[in-house]
Design a protein around this motif. Structure first.
Motif, PDB file in Angstrom:
ATOM      1  N   GLN A  32     -18.366 -35.528 -68.618  1.00 36.58           N
ATOM      2  CA  GLN A  32     -18.704 -34.135 -68.387  1.00 36.58           C
ATOM      3  C   GLN A  32     -20.067 -34.015 -67.711  1.00 36.58           C
ATOM      4  O   GLN A  32     -20.946 -34.846 -67.925  1.00 36.58           O
ATOM      5  CB  GLN A  32     -18.708 -33.358 -69.708  1.00 36.58           C
ATOM      6  N   SER A  33     -20.226 -32.970 -66.918  1.00 33.55           N
ATOM      7  CA  SER A  33     -21.516 -32.721 -66.279  1.00 33.55           C
ATOM      8  C   SER A  33     -22.384 -31.897 -67.224  1.00 33.55           C
ATOM      9  O   SER A  33     -21.902 -31.009 -67.918  1.00 33.55           O
ATOM     10  CB  SER A  33     -21.325 -31.990 -64.958  1.00 33.55           C
ATOM     11  N   VAL A  34     -23.677 -32.220 -67.236  1.00 37.45           N
ATOM     12  CA  VAL A  34     -24.596 -31.620 -68.194  1.00 37.45           C
ATOM     13  C   VAL A  34     -25.855 -31.136 -67.484  1.00 37.45           C
ATOM     14  O   VAL A  34     -26.405 -31.850 -66.646  1.00 37.45           O
ATOM     15  CB  VAL A  34     -24.993 -32.644 -69.287  1.00 37.45           C
ATOM     16  N   ILE A  35     -26.299 -29.940 -67.837  1.00 36.57           N
ATOM     17  CA  ILE A  35     -27.581 -29.422 -67.372  1.00 36.57           C
ATOM     18  C   ILE A  35     -28.388 -29.020 -68.595  1.00 36.57           C
ATOM     19  O   ILE A  35     -27.869 -28.356 -69.497  1.00 36.57           O
ATOM     20  CB  ILE A  35     -27.408 -28.217 -66.427  1.00 36.57           C
ATOM     21  N   ALA A  45     -43.436 -32.536 -70.503  1.00 31.80           N
ATOM     22  CA  ALA A  45     -42.909 -32.962 -71.804  1.00 31.80           C
ATOM     23  C   ALA A  45     -42.374 -34.385 -71.651  1.00 31.80           C
ATOM     24  O   ALA A  45     -41.190 -34.605 -71.453  1.00 31.80           O
ATOM     25  CB  ALA A  45     -41.826 -32.009 -72.287  1.00 31.80           C
ATOM     26  N   GLU A  46     -43.284 -35.357 -71.723  1.00 32.51           N
ATOM     27  CA  GLU A  46     -42.950 -36.745 -71.422  1.00 32.51           C
ATOM     28  C   GLU A  46     -41.857 -37.320 -72.307  1.00 32.51           C
ATOM     29  O   GLU A  46     -41.155 -38.236 -71.906  1.00 32.51           O
ATOM     30  CB  GLU A  46     -44.210 -37.608 -71.534  1.00 32.51           C
ATOM     31  N   GLU A  47     -41.695 -36.756 -73.493  1.00 30.96           N
ATOM     32  CA  GLU A  47     -40.721 -37.335 -74.411  1.00 30.96           C
ATOM     33  C   GLU A  47     -39.299 -37.330 -73.859  1.00 30.96           C
ATOM     34  O   GLU A  47     -38.463 -38.109 -74.291  1.00 30.96           O
ATOM     35  CB  GLU A  47     -40.761 -36.579 -75.745  1.00 30.96           C
ATOM     36  N   PHE A  48     -39.024 -36.458 -72.867  1.00 33.26           N
ATOM     37  CA  PHE A  48     -37.668 -36.403 -72.330  1.00 33.26           C
ATOM     38  C   PHE A  48     -37.595 -36.758 -70.856  1.00 33.26           C
ATOM     39  O   PHE A  48     -36.573 -36.532 -70.218  1.00 33.26           O
ATOM     40  CB  PHE A  48     -37.045 -35.037 -72.611  1.00 33.26           C
ATOM     41  N   ASN A  49     -38.668 -37.323 -70.303  1.00 33.11           N
ATOM     42  CA  ASN A  49     -38.629 -37.750 -68.915  1.00 33.11           C
ATOM     43  C   ASN A  49     -37.584 -38.840 -68.685  1.00 33.11           C
ATOM     44  O   ASN A  49     -37.100 -38.999 -67.577  1.00 33.11           O
ATOM     45  CB  ASN A  49     -40.005 -38.228 -68.441  1.00 33.11           C
ATOM     46  N   LEU A  51     -34.657 -38.749 -69.413  1.00 33.81           N
ATOM     47  CA  LEU A  51     -33.386 -38.129 -69.027  1.00 33.81           C
ATOM     48  C   LEU A  51     -33.189 -38.145 -67.517  1.00 33.81           C
ATOM     49  O   LEU A  51     -32.049 -38.141 -67.049  1.00 33.81           O
ATOM     50  CB  LEU A  51     -33.310 -36.688 -69.546  1.00 33.81           C
ATOM     51  N   GLU A  52     -34.285 -38.179 -66.771  1.00 28.83           N
ATOM     52  CA  GLU A  52     -34.180 -38.236 -65.317  1.00 28.83           C
ATOM     53  C   GLU A  52     -33.440 -39.501 -64.881  1.00 28.83           C
ATOM     54  O   GLU A  52     -32.809 -39.524 -63.834  1.00 28.83           O
ATOM     55  CB  GLU A  52     -35.561 -38.152 -64.681  1.00 28.83           C
ATOM     56  N   ILE A  58     -26.681 -36.122 -66.298  1.00 33.53           N
ATOM     57  CA  ILE A  58     -27.478 -35.148 -67.055  1.00 33.53           C
ATOM     58  C   ILE A  58     -28.640 -34.734 -66.163  1.00 33.53           C
ATOM     59  O   ILE A  58     -29.431 -35.572 -65.741  1.00 33.53           O
ATOM     60  CB  ILE A  58     -28.004 -35.751 -68.376  1.00 33.53           C
ATOM     61  N   LYS A  59     -28.724 -33.445 -65.877  1.00 36.07           N
ATOM     62  CA  LYS A  59     -29.799 -32.929 -65.026  1.00 36.07           C
ATOM     63  C   LYS A  59     -30.743 -32.092 -65.881  1.00 36.07           C
ATOM     64  O   LYS A  59     -30.303 -31.235 -66.635  1.00 36.07           O
ATOM     65  CB  LYS A  59     -29.228 -32.086 -63.896  1.00 36.07           C
ATOM     66  N   LEU A  60     -32.031 -32.365 -65.749  1.00 37.48           N
ATOM     67  CA  LEU A  60     -33.059 -31.684 -66.521  1.00 37.48           C
ATOM     68  C   LEU A  60     -33.878 -30.781 -65.602  1.00 37.48           C
ATOM     69  O   LEU A  60     -34.340 -31.227 -64.550  1.00 37.48           O
ATOM     70  CB  LEU A  60     -33.982 -32.715 -67.188  1.00 37.48           C
ATOM     71  N   PHE A  61     -34.038 -29.520 -66.004  1.00 36.19           N
ATOM     72  CA  PHE A  61     -34.822 -28.562 -65.231  1.00 36.19           C
ATOM     73  C   PHE A  61     -35.910 -27.960 -66.103  1.00 36.19           C
ATOM     74  O   PHE A  61     -35.664 -27.595 -67.248  1.00 36.19           O
ATOM     75  CB  PHE A  61     -33.932 -27.427 -64.696  1.00 36.19           C
ATOM     76  N   ARG A  62     -37.086 -27.864 -65.518  1.00 37.56           N
ATOM     77  CA  ARG A  62     -38.215 -27.166 -66.136  1.00 37.56           C
ATOM     78  C   ARG A  62     -38.801 -26.257 -65.063  1.00 37.56           C
ATOM     79  O   ARG A  62     -39.168 -26.727 -63.990  1.00 37.56           O
ATOM     80  CB  ARG A  62     -39.288 -28.151 -66.595  1.00 37.56           C
TER      81      ARG A  62
END
Length: 166
Positions: A32-35, A45-49, A51-52, A58-62
């Protein structure tokens, strides 16, 4: 699966975002595609970098520009960041409206209600916008009573003990 599932992780404890990310990893492993759209944590928020490294699954947006979390900003910075946050909410609306992913995580979006950046009605509108996505995951400290009826899965995260120093 063509019925939406609305899930929330909320409460005063640590681990809400981690629980949501766990849902993302599970969904991505199923193809599945995830955003993930993060709010109030700043753009550092380095703790979730890490995810890149999982893109494009999985795409992360801030959308926030400041490195610091929203609570640490000066009033003048908060005004500008509020507009950036609203851009993120509009992006979430677009993702839902266009069916842009299978799983959408709106991390700390409930905190936007606490700060009066958005309203409970704004969240309801997001939930009702489209009914053929797989999963919408919301996180935050507080869950307004008016939202409970719109949730399919509610997990309250409470801290019992914390001996960490950071």
């Amino acid at each position: 699966m063509d019925r939406r599932i609305v899930q929330v992780f909320y409460g005063p404890g640590k681990g809400k975002t981690s629980a949501a990310v766990g849902q993302c990893i599970r969904a991505a492993s199923l193809g599945q595609s995830v955003i993930i759209i993060q709010f109030l944590k700043g753009n550092d928020a380095e703790e979730f970098n890490f995810l890149e490294k999982l893109e494009p699954d999985i795409k992360l947006f801030r959308f926030e520009k400041e490195k610091e979390s929203f609570s640490e900003l000066l009033a003048s910075q908060k005004k500008e960041e509020t507009q950036n946050i609203l851009n993120g909410v509009n992006f979430a609306r677009k993702v839902i409206d266009t069916g842009g992913c299978d799983v959408l995580v709106l991390d700390e979006i409930l905190g936007l209600i606490d700060l009066e950046i958005i309203t409970v009605e704004d969240i309801i509108h997001l939930i009702e916008l489209r009914d053929d996505y797989t999963r919408l995951v919301l996180t935050g400290q507080n869950l307004p009573e008016e939202l409970v009826e719109y949730m399919d899965v509610i997990s309250k995260i409470e801290l019992e003990k914390d001996i960490t120093v950071n």
